[in-house]
Enzyme design. Structure first.
Site, short mmCIF file in Angstrom:
data_model
loop_
_atom_site.label_atom_id
_atom_site.label_comp_id
_atom_site.label_asym_id
_atom_site.label_seq_id
_atom_site.Cartn_x
_atom_site.Cartn_y
_atom_site.Cartn_z
N HIS A 75 0.82 -1.22 0.00
CA HIS A 75 0.00 0.00 0.00
C HIS A 75 0.85 1.26 0.00
O HIS A 75 1.88 1.36 0.66
CB HIS A 75 -1.02 -0.01 1.14
CG HIS A 75 -0.46 0.03 2.53
ND1 HIS A 75 -0.25 1.20 3.22
CD2 HIS A 75 -0.12 -0.96 3.39
CE1 HIS A 75 0.19 0.94 4.43
NE2 HIS A 75 0.31 -0.37 4.55
N GLU A 226 -5.37 1.26 2.57
CA GLU A 226 -5.09 0.17 3.52
C GLU A 226 -5.13 0.64 4.96
O GLU A 226 -5.63 -0.08 5.84
CB GLU A 226 -3.71 -0.44 3.21
CG GLU A 226 -3.45 -1.77 3.90
CD GLU A 226 -2.92 -1.65 5.33
OE1 GLU A 226 -2.93 -2.65 6.06
OE2 GLU A 226 -2.49 -0.52 5.70
N GLU A 227 -4.60 1.83 5.24
CA GLU A 227 -4.52 2.30 6.62
C GLU A 227 -5.89 2.53 7.25
O GLU A 227 -6.01 2.66 8.47
CB GLU A 227 -3.69 3.58 6.71
CG GLU A 227 -2.20 3.40 6.43
CD GLU A 227 -1.47 2.57 7.48
OE1 GLU A 227 -2.11 2.12 8.46
OE2 GLU A 227 -0.25 2.36 7.33
N ASP A 246 3.76 -6.23 3.50
CA ASP A 246 3.57 -5.14 4.45
C ASP A 246 4.61 -5.27 5.55
O ASP A 246 5.24 -6.33 5.70
CB ASP A 246 2.16 -5.18 5.04
CG ASP A 246 1.64 -3.81 5.42
OD1 ASP A 246 2.46 -2.91 5.71
OD2 ASP A 246 0.41 -3.62 5.46
N HIS A 326 4.05 2.73 13.07
CA HIS A 326 3.12 3.85 13.26
C HIS A 326 3.71 4.93 14.16
O HIS A 326 2.98 5.69 14.80
CB HIS A 326 1.76 3.37 13.78
CG HIS A 326 0.92 2.74 12.72
ND1 HIS A 326 -0.44 2.55 12.86
CD2 HIS A 326 1.24 2.26 11.49
CE1 HIS A 326 -0.91 1.98 11.76
NE2 HIS A 326 0.10 1.79 10.91
#
Length: 350
Positions: A75, A226-227, A246, A326
């Protein structure tokens, strides 16, 4: 560690593309600029990029056989924010895009992207930003309601901000602070999942340079939501095997490091396909690729979205190990290149 496939991959190409990806803003839903860049790079490799109605990109690489079609996803969208409201004092209240802890963006520089194409710089701060003013500044909870953006313009009121063209619903992107170091370390925001996109382009560059084809037709999907959970919820109906590329999580009782290819056996959506996962493990061993098998209890992927979207597929998940996901993330070029090498072994396997 030298492997049969890894030295054949173009590390310089992967590094250059990764840096360009990381420095192009693309919070979920605001991926127009990065898709234009991807289209240009795809064309340079002699492939074509199909854009779906949702904004995902699909690159098809014909295979030697037509037994099946393998889907591979990574992504392009990242964490970010959006203007929730403009305060009477000229500060901006934000709402997050994607799942991150608010303290990870405190003090971060950002860009506000207006709908008419203007960009303004700002800084994310607590509403009690100074210990010299607020006695409870250290203990003030870092949550959405207690965070704001200070714009680097002369504004003192809501009206001043509106005159700049800034409005509710404008996207906000974080300064990635990208550093690609001579010793191979890569530290930046948004390695989730632009490191994997770089690995996929390393794979495509290899096919172009070597003049070879995968065993079966590949459909590479570059997703843009995707997030927020629905990146690859709908995929081409001829795909029967689907591999999400990912970032691999690091910490607690997980085994992966920033040098490893992480192979996920199970995440929050349940176990991945037994046969595919086993094959990836066997190939990693055969190619002598540093790897780890892990379980991510608080994680979902494009493969998860595809399965939840009702697609009748077998699915697996791999990716480079990334520390502090993140947040202020870090990986190593070895992990990115070795992820491409494992994927290459899989799609060349007869």
């Amino acid at each position: 560690m030298s492997t049969p496939l890894e030295p054949q991959l173009n590390r310089e190409f992967v590094t250059g593309l990764l840096e360009a990806l990381l420095t192009t803003p693309s919070p979920s839903g605001y991926c127009m600029d990065i898709m234009k860049y991807i289209g240009t790079e795809t064309a340079k490799l002699g492939y074509s990029l199909e854009i779906t109605p949702k904004g995902n990109g699909i690159i098809t690489i014909p295979g030697e056989k037509n037994d099946k079609v393998i889907g591979i996803s990574a992504h392009l969208d990242t964490l970010g924010g959006m203007v929730r409201s403009i305060k009477s004092n000229g500060m901006i209240r934000l709402t997050p895009i994607g799942g991150y802890a608010m303290h990870t963006v405190e003090g971060e520089y950002c860009l506000i992207h207006t709908r008419d194409g203007r960009k303004y710089e700002g800084t994310v701060l607590s509403t009690k930003a100074s210990v010299h003013v607020y006695p409870d500044a250290r203990d003030w909870k870092r949550e959405e309601a207690n965070m704001e953006i200070r714009i680097d313009e002369l504004v003192k009121s809501k009206e001043d901000v509106e005159k700049l063209g800034i409005a509710v619903g404008d996207f906000i992107s974080w300064d990635p602070r990208t550093r690609i170091m001579p010793n191979g370390w890569v530290k930046s925001r948004h390695l989730d999942d632009k490191a994997s996109v770089a690995a996929l382009f390393g794979l495509m560059e290899w096919f172009k340079r070597e003049g070879k084809s995968p065993s079966n037709t590949l459909k590479i999907i570059l997703s843009t939501y995707e997030e927020v959970g629905h990146g690859s919820s709908s995929i081409p109906s001829d795909i029967s095997e689907f591999i999400a590329i990912d970032m691999g999580a690091i910490g607690d009782d997980l085994s992966a490091t920033e040098h490893d290819v992480s192979i996920c056996a199970k995440d929050s959506t349940g176990p991945y396909d037994y046969q595919m996962t086993s094959k990836l493990i066997e190939l990693a061993k055969r190619e002598k690729l540093p790897h780890a098998i892990d379980i991510y209890p608080y994680y979902g992927s494009d493969a998860s979205a595809a399965l939840r979207g009702g697609n009748d597929i077998r699915a697996a998940l791999i990716g480079p190990g990334v520390h502090a996901s993140h947040g202020m993330e870090r990986t190593h070029l070895d992990a990115i290149v070795n992820t491409a090498a494992l994927l290459l072994a899989y799609v060349l396997d007869k």
